[in-house]
Structures are given as structure tokens and as C-alpha cells.
Design an enzyme around this catalytic site. Sequence first.
Site, mmCIF file in Angstrom:
data_model
loop_
_atom_site.group_PDB
_atom_site.id
_atom_site.type_symbol
_atom_site.label_atom_id
_atom_site.label_comp_id
_atom_site.label_asym_id
_atom_site.label_seq_id
_atom_site.Cartn_x
_atom_site.Cartn_y
_atom_site.Cartn_z
ATOM 1 N N CYS A 198 -18.756 -12.162 -19.717
ATOM 2 C CA CYS A 198 -20.065 -12.290 -20.348
ATOM 3 C C CYS A 198 -20.007 -13.331 -21.480
ATOM 4 C CB CYS A 198 -20.501 -10.929 -20.885
ATOM 5 S SG CYS A 198 -22.276 -10.782 -21.157
ATOM 6 N N CYS A 210 -22.978 -7.013 -18.745
ATOM 7 C CA CYS A 210 -21.713 -7.120 -18.018
ATOM 8 C C CYS A 210 -20.698 -6.122 -18.574
ATOM 9 C CB CYS A 210 -21.096 -8.506 -18.189
ATOM 10 S SG CYS A 210 -22.013 -9.829 -17.411
ATOM 11 N N GLY A 225 0.790 -1.228 0.000
ATOM 12 C CA GLY A 225 0.000 0.000 0.000
ATOM 13 C C GLY A 225 0.818 1.273 0.000
ATOM 14 N N CYS A 276 -27.736 -9.369 -16.134
ATOM 15 C CA CYS A 276 -27.157 -9.032 -17.438
ATOM 16 C C CYS A 276 -28.111 -9.493 -18.543
ATOM 17 C CB CYS A 276 -25.792 -9.705 -17.596
ATOM 18 S SG CYS A 276 -25.123 -9.563 -19.278
ATOM 19 N N CYS A 283 -26.131 -12.447 -20.573
ATOM 20 C CA CYS A 283 -25.722 -13.731 -19.990
ATOM 21 C C CYS A 283 -26.461 -14.057 -18.705
ATOM 22 C CB CYS A 283 -24.213 -13.756 -19.742
ATOM 23 S SG CYS A 283 -23.720 -12.844 -18.264
HETATM 24 ZN ZN LIG Z 1 -23.160 -10.765 -19.047
#
Ligand SMILES: [Zn+2]
Lengths: 266, 314
Positions: B284, B278, B44, B253, B256
Site C-alpha cells: 500500500c 490493503c 509438500g 483500497c 492506494c
Molecule cells: Zn492499499
Amino acid sequence: MSAALALMPDDTPLLRVEGLTKRYGAIIGCENVSFDLRPGEILGIVGESGSGKTTVLNCVSGKLAPTSGGVQFKTRRHGLANIHELSEPDRRRVQREDWGFVHQNPRDGLRMRVSGGANVAEPLMNLGDRHYGRMRQATIDWLNRVELDISRIDHKPRTFSGGMQQRIQIARNLIHAPRLVFMDEPTGGLDVSVQARLLDLLRELVRDLDLSAIIVTHDMAVARLMAARLMVMKGGHVVETGLTDQVLDDPQHPYTQLLVSSVLQI
Amino acid sequence: MNAATNTAASNASSEAAYYTHAYLDEQTKRMIRRAILKAIAIPGYQVPFGSREMPVPYGWGTGGIQVTAALIGPRDVYKCIDQGADDTTNAVSIRKFFATVADVETTESTADATIIQSRHRIPELPLREGQIMVLQVPQPEPLRGLESRETETRAMHAYEEYGLQYVSLYENISAFGRIAGGAGYPVLVDERYLMSPSPIPKFDNPKMHLSPALLLFGAGREKRIYAVPPYTRVRSLDFEDYPFEVQKWTQACALCASHESYLDEVILDDSGNRMFICSDTDHCATRRADGHHGSMSDFSLEDAEQSRTGGERP
Ligand SMILES: [Zn+2]
Ligand SMILES: Nc1ncnc2c1ncn2[C@@H]1O[C@H](COP(=O)(O)OP(=O)(O)O)[C@@H](O)[C@H]1O
Ligand SMILES: [Mg+2]
């Protein structure tokens, strides 16, 4: 006020400044300044422009490293400690936890990019508060206390007048219950009437919270209103100290006499 | 010429080839690798590095490109995404760049990639051990928006003074009633360093927590590299009464039917018809290939693009 101070049970100073000297190269900022501040005491530092008031305040508050001399403070965490001998993170923590600092120019003391409310709440977050609702309520309480319209809590500082910005700054510097507050010409840039109202407010707060404070001002009227004790500076040196009433009513040093008489002329 | 000279000559030529591998010279790569190692050693923490001129403008991922160039080897398989998609101009040109200068195999498949460079997303498919995620960062300093003094932000990191970051969350709640702010949501890495994962959506923040993959962040203009080593704790900042939460969608989505992925809104026409798909194109496509079908799975995005840009409606 002075009688009450003398009767205070805790007689050990909250702050002890010894032989403080600050040089800017060849220029003397302040030289061999020493004083004590007791809990609940308000000390005024007065003197004309360039006399070294801000230099003293910045050295005492750890913003500026002195050339020589010591600043002992009763910290919550470390007990009595020389501020300038603490490690930087420890010093920053003392500044955050134990102190407040009200600047003359609100721009120096506020974050102009975040709202007035967030400015007031920030010290709580700096001390680790992670509860929004609680901080919001504390902010509202403080805005009320400094007589600001809470409906403007989320407005940016620039949308407030100079006097209101100073009120935000005062709330921001008191919300975390500091033990000592430094103020550098807190009413300096304001119109006379605005200044008078702000001074009234400050006086009330200082009394109600039993605050210890060091207030720098070139204005003897402000000094008389706010401070129990005065330290008069000239050319980086302290030329006179004493209870405010004594210093103003019966000044000993010619320079103080001049300062006091110049007020009377206005 | 005797045999010895021959060997020397061929060494010299293979060395010459080596010197130009992946665009940067070996000296520069070593310098960047040192910065990367420091970054991994202090999770970090923003490590300064001598950022080089790259053949793309700042804002096009010069930090990420340098990190990739310093790491990529002939056996790597490289994937590059922009806004979650492999087929945007930016992603395609950076992928081509490495195919050319590093002579590596490239892929659109998250599963197959060894190095994934990205600007706005962490892929939906959970990353695995051995993978390196390289994120391009425009502004590495999470406190910069509130504190412009570099000396001050450095001190805040050094002394772990992170109250100021909460001021921005406080402002958010005051303004929106919740912690809004989608991209670049601040995190605490290994409970020590405050880090900006910018500019991924906060939806992707939990993916960093204990990730088996190495996450590297490169900021070219700001000359900083930082890292989240594998299996490091990553916590998104929040308040007790306003806990961190990621974006959620009511719909799946449209292509999909995924309920779990980060969705982009696509405007279909002037009358306000839209669909949610997506943002991770590989995710996807993989799901559709696996037989998942959304409500508009036959829909062609290219046609929609045409109708959107003023073409005749089908
Ligand atoms: Zn998708
Ligand atoms: N940063 C600095 N560099 C050089 N000289 C300074 C600096 N700050 C203050 N001084 C000088 O130190 C003296 C005291 O200044 P200051 O403490 O600001 O006085 P005051 O607050 O009473 O007006 C002045 O002569 C001033 O010019
Ligand atoms: Mg001054």
C-alpha cells in the site's frame, strides 16, 4: 433361499478363509477357522461373548493380522488375492472399494465431527468422486432408502438417536456398492423395537442389493432373520456350521443346543 | 606466544562468535537445514525435526523463527510481517530479534528482502528467484480436524488417500452453499502431497503456484517443516461443480486505490463507518509513494485508532 443358492451359476466363492488362527499372546482369539462365502450369501457367526466372533470378523476384513491362515477374496482390482499378503495400500483400497463395515457402536463407524450427510458421502469421495451435486443426490437417495429424514442431512451424528445413527452407518457402508459387507452386532446396542425395525430394513437392503455379508451376533433371533448359513463359535473354535434352519431347528453340538434353548427360554 | 598459537587463539574466538550467530548453535542449525533439504526434496511432505525452545511462546512463530535462524546469513536482508503488516508488535519484535542475534539488515520492503517471514500473508508483490518465504504454521496437518489419529493421517499421506480432505469441503458447501473457509485452504503440492498452507487466506494460494521463490513452512509446536520449492505446481482442492475461487472485493483500497490486493476492513467509529485498506502495508505504501491515491488517501489510521479506542472525535 438355500435352493436358490444351490442353483446360482457362479459357484466359486467370493471369499475363502483357511485355517485362520489369531492369538493375543497366550490367549486364543480364534483357532483354525475355515469357511467359504459365495456371492450373494449371508453368513452369520454366532456364539456367546468372548467366543471369538469379532476376532474372526476383524481378521477376515483385514483389520487384524492373523497369527496364521489365509483370507482369499475376489478383489475387483487384483482378482483372487490373499488379503493379508497384499501391500497395505492395496489392502486399504480393497477395504475402501469392495467392502463395507458396520460397527456395533456408531461412534466406531462414523465421523462424529462431520454431518450425517457427509458421513454417507465420504466413501464416494474416497473413491475419487469430485462432483458435489452428484454426491449430494446420492446421499439424499440413500438417506431416503434407510428411512431417515433428509431435512436433517446436515446435522451431526450425535443429534440422532442410536437407531438413526445405525441407519447412517448402514447408508455410509452401502453407498459405494460394496461386494461384501461385514457387520459386527449391528443391532446390538438398540432397544428391541428399534432393533426389529432396523433388522427389517437390513433384510430388505441385503435382498434388493443381492449383497454378500458376514454378520456377527450373539442373538440367535437376529441370526435366524438375517443369515442363510450359520457358523457357531465357542472358545475360539467353530463347533458347528450349516444352513440356518438346520442349525437352529436341529442343533447337533451340545453348545449349539444350549444356545438355541437359551433363546427359547427368553 | 608464537605466531601459531596466536592464530589458533583468534580462530577459536571467531569460531565462538560463529557458534552464537542467529541464536541457534551450529549443531541445531545443521539438523534444521537437513530437515529443510528433505522438505525441498519431497515437496509438500511434512518432515519431523527436533524443534528447540525459543525465547518466544508457541504460537508466536517458533517454527518460522527456527527455519529463519537456520538459514539466515550476514548478507541477508530480513523482513517480517504479521497479518500483512510490518509494524505490528509481533513483527517488530521478531525483526529486532534477528537484527540483534544475526546482525542482519532488516527491511519493510518486499522487493529488497531476501528472507521474508510471515504468519498470515504472502506479499502482494510477486516474489522473485532467490527469495525465501518463511511461513509460521500452527497446525501443519490439514487432515487433523477430521482425523485425530496420527497413524491414520500418516497412512493417508503415504498412500495418497486424500478423500477425507474433500469431506471438509463437502461440509462447507452443505453449510454455506459454497466453499467458505478463508485461511489454511488445503492444496495439493506437485500433484502428490496434501498440504496446509495455514494460515494464509486462500486469496494467497495462487501465489504459491509456480512461485519463483522458495516457500518454507515451520511448525514449532508440532515439530514439522515442509516446503514448496521454486516453480512447483500448487493446486487448491475443489469440486468440479464448485471450482476454487479467491475472495473478491467490490471496492478498491481506500488509501492506494488497488483493485488487486487483499483488503482488511477497518471500523472507523461507533456508527458503523468503515474503510477497506490493503492488508499488505508495504504494498500500500509503495503504491501511494508511486502516486496512487484512494478515496481516503489523506486519512490517518492513527487518528482512526484513537477515535476507535474512545478518544475525542476530531
Ligand atoms: Zn492499499
Ligand atoms: N485385543 C485383545 N487382546 C487380548 N485378548 C483379546 C483381544 N481381543 C479379544 N481378545 C480375547 O479373545 C477372545 C475372543 O474375543 P472376541 O473375538 O472379542 O469375542 P466375541 O466377539 O465373540 O465376543 C476373548 O477371550 C477375548 O478376551
Ligand atoms: Mg464381539
